[in-house]
Design a protein around this motif. Structure first.
Motif, PDB file in Angstrom:
ATOM      1  N   LEU A 134       0.817  -1.218   0.000  1.00 50.83           N
ATOM      2  CA  LEU A 134       0.000   0.000   0.000  1.00 50.83           C
ATOM      3  C   LEU A 134       0.850   1.266   0.000  1.00 50.83           C
ATOM      4  N   VAL A 135       2.069   1.176   0.541  1.00 54.92           N
ATOM      5  CA  VAL A 135       2.921   2.362   0.653  1.00 54.92           C
ATOM      6  C   VAL A 135       4.233   2.085  -0.083  1.00 54.92           C
ATOM      7  N   SER A 136       4.468   2.810  -1.183  1.00 55.51           N
ATOM      8  CA  SER A 136       5.675   2.608  -1.989  1.00 55.51           C
ATOM      9  C   SER A 136       6.850   3.365  -1.360  1.00 55.51           C
ATOM     10  N   ALA A 137       8.045   3.039  -1.838  1.00 52.42           N
ATOM     11  CA  ALA A 137       9.238   3.740  -1.347  1.00 52.42           C
ATOM     12  C   ALA A 137       9.123   5.239  -1.618  1.00 52.42           C
ATOM     13  N   ALA A 138       8.531   5.588  -2.751  1.00 54.86           N
ATOM     14  CA  ALA A 138       8.367   7.014  -3.083  1.00 54.86           C
ATOM     15  C   ALA A 138       7.454   7.698  -2.063  1.00 54.86           C
ATOM     16  N   MET A 139       6.420   7.004  -1.643  1.00 53.01           N
ATOM     17  CA  MET A 139       5.507   7.577  -0.632  1.00 53.01           C
ATOM     18  C   MET A 139       6.231   7.749   0.699  1.00 53.01           C
ATOM     19  N   VAL A 140       7.051   6.754   1.051  1.00 49.69           N
ATOM     20  CA  VAL A 140       7.831   6.870   2.295  1.00 49.69           C
ATOM     21  C   VAL A 140       8.729   8.099   2.207  1.00 49.69           C
ATOM     22  N   ASP A 141       9.390   8.269   1.063  1.00 50.27           N
ATOM     23  CA  ASP A 141      10.300   9.403   0.875  1.00 50.27           C
ATOM     24  C   ASP A 141       9.582  10.748   0.890  1.00 50.27           C
TER      25      ASP A 141
END
Ligand code: NAD
Length: 378
Positions: free
Chosen positions: A268-275
């Motif tokens: 549900l949460v991509s690395a880009a979203m984390v960043d």
């Protein structure tokens, strides 16, 4: 007949499958109860309390005399060597993707019950280990998130200035997610939540949080007859990601709990979203043991990204509140055992036609009998 409660061998399992309360109740059914010494230590139940409740304090080898073994985790192959054939074993068997372990249960000749397959019907509500443990996991996820977050959660208006309320986003609002919402609200956070099941919308609102979701035709049909979520299409997942991406960037704490029975957890949460999150933000991934909802989550670790966002991936989160988790788990097991014992003869009388038995029995008489696993093993 004898019920035995061993000490869990897994270093990461502090829970125990009985409490003084359930020992008393098991004895009340006419069963002799033996608890292995030290079984309750990590759940803050000393041997003396079990003894006072009517249990005999024994040693690991006493399993050989047991007719029923109550456990938290599935016994491993080495452990099973001590069991006599025909013993009834009740635990969280975690059989998906563990074919060899299920085969070992059959080979040992034990009648194994998988508590996590208990049907979610009214009669079995008191036996629902997924609910009792997920409820505590949802609570603990917020506590863990708050302790990794280096700001306060509630809004504080002080003479020295105002601390803003933290923004908490809960992804997946089944049992764990609903408790996470309630806990975050109690701590004063501003809470939003998402899910793919329409029924979740009203529940989120009733807890005073705001609901956010792609509410298309697929969403309207996303709940199975069993009350669980379906695996969503690639198209839906893309729409969901587009909707949540912007929202996640503005959150302080994100807690993910999304699961699909028998399938890997949805990403549900991509690395880009984390960043995209602010430094100091925290993600807690309760699905980390099932593949994880958050890209970059590592089972058993708290990861800090280059941008100083923390991704919390604790294992066995109910075990982090072991004393509470054990009390509830023990009651779930007792409620099931009660249905397996004949009240007049005071002995085990398993009715293999009972829906609860049919749904949970994994192995019996040397064979894998559960329909979801028997075929694959042939
Ligand atoms: P679960 O642990 O299987 O999953 C957690 C949540 O993740 C669910 O709400 C699910 O809809 C959600 N989810 C799955 N895929 C998702 C995605 N792609 N995006 C966002 N969210 C996603 O669920 P659970 O906690 O076991 O609860 C499932 C349902 O069963 C709930 O409605 C719950 O209230 C109900 N329930 C009923 C009983 C009963 O009747 N006795 C007992 C317990 C739970």
């Amino acid at each position: 007949q004898t019920v035995f409660i061993p000490r869990e061998l897994d270093a990461n399992e502090p829970r125990v499958a009985a409490s003084p309360d359930t020992v008393k109740r098991l004895a009340g059914l006419g069963l002799d109860v033996v608890v292995e010494t030290g079984a309750g230590t990590r759940s803050r139940i000393p041997d003396e309390e079990f003894a006072k409740a009517g249990a005999v304090i024994g040693k690991a080898g006493d399993v050989a005399k047991a007719d029923v073994v109550l456990k938290v985790r599935r016994p491993g192959e080495a452990e099973l060597k001590g069991y006599k054939s025909g013993t009834t074993v009740i635990a969280i068997m975690d059989p998906y993707g563990n074919d060899a372990a299920v085969a070992a249960l059959a080979k040992a000749g034990v009648t194994a019950f998988s508590m996590e397959f208990m049907p979610r019907i009214t009669r079995a509500q008191s036996m629902d280990v997924l609910s009792s443990q997920a409820n505590l996991a949802g609570y603990q996820a917020v506590i863990d998130g708050a302790s990794e977050y280096d700001r306060a959660l509630p809004m504080m208006m002080t003479a020295a200035g105002t601390v803003p309320a933290a923004k908490v986003f809960i992804m997946g609002v089944g049992v764990a997610g609903l408790q996470a919402i309630a806990t975050a609200r109690r701590l004063g956070a501003v809470v939003t939540a998402t899910d793919v099941r329409p029924a979740a919308k009203e529940q989120v609102a009733s807890l005073g949080a705001k609901f956010l979701a792609v509410e298309d035709e697929e969403f309207k049909a996303a709940e199975t007859a069993g009350g669980y979520a379906k695996e969503m299409s690639k198209e839906y997942q893309a729409k969901q990601a587009a909707l949540t991406a912007e929202h996640i960037a503005k959150q302080d704490i994100v807690i993910t709990t999304a699961l699909i029975p028998g399938r890997p957890a949805p990403k549900l949460v991509s690395a880009a979203m984390v960043d995209s999150m602010k430094p100091g933000s925290v993600l807690v991934d309760l699905a980390v043991e099932r593949g994880g909802n958050v890209e970059g989550a590592v089972p058993g670790q708290v990861v800090t990204t280059a941008n100083n966002v923390k991704i919390v991936g604790h294992l066995n989160v109910p075990g982090r509140v072991a004393a509470s988790a054990s009390l509830l788990y023990a009651r779930n097991l007792y409620a099931f055992v009660e249905t397996l014992v004949d009240k007049t003869t005071k002995t085990l009388a398993i009715n293999r036609d009972d829906d609860l038995v049919k749904a949970t029995m994994l192995t019996d008489g040397g064979k894998i009998v559960h329909p979801a696993f028997a075929k694959a093993a042939e």
